[in-house]
Design an enzyme around this catalytic site. Structure first.
Site, short mmCIF file in Angstrom:
data_model
loop_
_atom_site.label_atom_id
_atom_site.label_comp_id
_atom_site.label_asym_id
_atom_site.label_seq_id
_atom_site.Cartn_x
_atom_site.Cartn_y
_atom_site.Cartn_z
N GLU A 153 0.82 -1.22 0.00
CA GLU A 153 0.00 0.00 0.00
C GLU A 153 0.85 1.27 0.00
O GLU A 153 0.31 2.37 0.13
CB GLU A 153 -0.92 0.03 1.23
CG GLU A 153 -1.73 -1.21 1.49
CD GLU A 153 -2.86 -1.43 0.51
OE1 GLU A 153 -2.71 -1.06 -0.68
OE2 GLU A 153 -3.89 -1.98 0.93
N TYR A 191 -15.73 15.11 20.07
CA TYR A 191 -14.37 14.70 19.72
C TYR A 191 -14.29 14.03 18.36
O TYR A 191 -13.29 14.17 17.66
CB TYR A 191 -13.73 13.85 20.83
CG TYR A 191 -12.81 14.71 21.64
CD1 TYR A 191 -13.33 15.67 22.50
CD2 TYR A 191 -11.44 14.65 21.48
CE1 TYR A 191 -12.50 16.53 23.20
CE2 TYR A 191 -10.59 15.50 22.16
CZ TYR A 191 -11.13 16.44 23.03
OH TYR A 191 -10.30 17.30 23.69
P1 13P Z 1 1.09 -4.87 3.72
O1 13P Z 1 1.51 -6.01 4.64
O2 13P Z 1 1.64 -5.03 2.33
O3 13P Z 1 1.43 -3.54 4.36
O4 13P Z 1 -0.48 -4.93 3.59
C1 13P Z 1 -1.24 -4.99 4.75
C2 13P Z 1 -2.52 -4.29 4.60
O5 13P Z 1 -3.01 -3.75 5.56
C3 13P Z 1 -3.21 -4.30 3.31
O6 13P Z 1 -4.30 -3.46 3.36
#
Ligand code: 13P
Length: 214
Positions: free
Chosen positions: A77, A123
Site C-alpha cells: 500500500e 471529539y
Molecule cells: P502490507 O503487509 O503489504 O502492508 O499490507 C497490509 C494491509 O493492511 C493491506 O491493506
C-alpha cells in the site's frame, strides 16, 4: 510539516506499531504506517510485517516515486501513502489499520458515502470530521491509490470499503490519536444500534469546526 530525523522516525514507527498492536487495533500482519522525511522520501512498514514486532532498521525507505531505497520490501500500500503525501503537503505521517469496528462500518451499505459516521460526539467531529467511503479495490491495486489521491485532496480521514481507514496528520502520534478516536466512534455506532440517537446539530458541528478548526 516539521521534518523529523530518520532514526527518530524509525523508532517512532516501531513504538507506535507496538502500541497499536498491544491495544488490539492491529492484528496479524494487517495495517501499515508511514512517516515522511524532509527530502520527500518516506519510511513505511515492510509488507507482511506484524506492527507489534517491527525492527527500526528494517523499515522500508521509499522514494517519492515509489522506488525502494533501503530496508525490507515495502507495504503493497506504499502507493496510496505516496498519493496522500502528494496531495497533502501538511501531512507528515499516515496510519492505515484493519481495526474491527471501523472495518465493520466499511462493510455496511451506506446511502450517503460522503460521510459514513454521524456526528455523535464533539471529539469525533473535532478529530475525525467527515469520513467518506471509497469503493472497494483489492489491497495493492493501483486504482486504489488513485481513488485515495482524489479524496485525500479534501479529507485527512477516509474509509476504504470492506477494508479499513486511512488517517493522515502532521505527526504519527497525532495520526494514531485520530485513528483511536475513529475506532471508538465506530464502536459507539454499533453500541447505540437502532436506538434513537440525539446527534449533534448542524449548528453544533459548525461551532466545533469554527472553534477547533476541524
Ligand atoms: P502490507 O503487509 O503489504 O502492508 O499490507 C497490509 C494491509 O493492511 C493491506 O491493506
Amino acid at each position: 510539516m516539521t521534518s523529523i530525523r530518520e532514526d527518530e522516525a524509525r523508532a517512532e514507527i516501531a513504538h507506535h506499531g507496538k502500541l497499536l498492536y498491544e491495544r488490539r487495533l492491529a492484528h496479524g500482519s494487517a495495517g501499515n504506517l508511514s512517516v515522511r522525511l524532509g527530502d520527500g522520501s518516506i519510511l513505511v512498514t515492510p509488507t507482511n510485517s506484524s506492527l507489534g514486532t517491527l525492527t527500526p532498521e528494517r523499515i522500508s525507505k521509499v522514494s517519492p516515486e515509489g522506488v525502494l531505497i533501503s530496508g525490507d520490501p515495502p507495504s503493497k500500500e506504499a502507493f496510496f501513502h505516496l498519493a496522500v503525501y502528494d496531495e497533502r503537503p501538511q501531512a507528515g505521517a499516515i496510519v492505515h489499520l484493519h481495526s474491527t469496528h471501523a472495518v465493520a462500518v466499511s462493510c455496511l451499505c451506506h446511502e450517503d458515502t460522503t460521510n459514513v459516521l454521524p456526528p455523535m460526539t464533539a471529539y469525533h467531529v473535532m478529530r475525525v470530521g467527515r469520513l467518506p467511503l471509497l469503493p472497494y479495490y483489492r489491497p495493492g491495486d493501483r486504482r486504489l491509490a488513485e481513488a485515495v489521491r482524489e479524496t485525500a485532496k479534501t479529507h485527512h480521514a477516509l474509509l476504504l470499503a470492506n477494508h479499513g481507514p486511512i488517517i493522515s496528520a502532521k505527526s504519527l502520534a497525532e495520526a494514531v490519536s485520530i485513528y483511536e478516536e475513529l475506532e471508538e466512534t465506530a464502536k459507539l455506532f454499533f453500541l447505540v444500534g437502532d436506538r434513537p440517537v440525539s446527534l449533534l446539530t448542524c449548528e453544533e458541528v459548525t461551532e466545533l469546526e469554527a472553534v477547533f478548526g476541524s
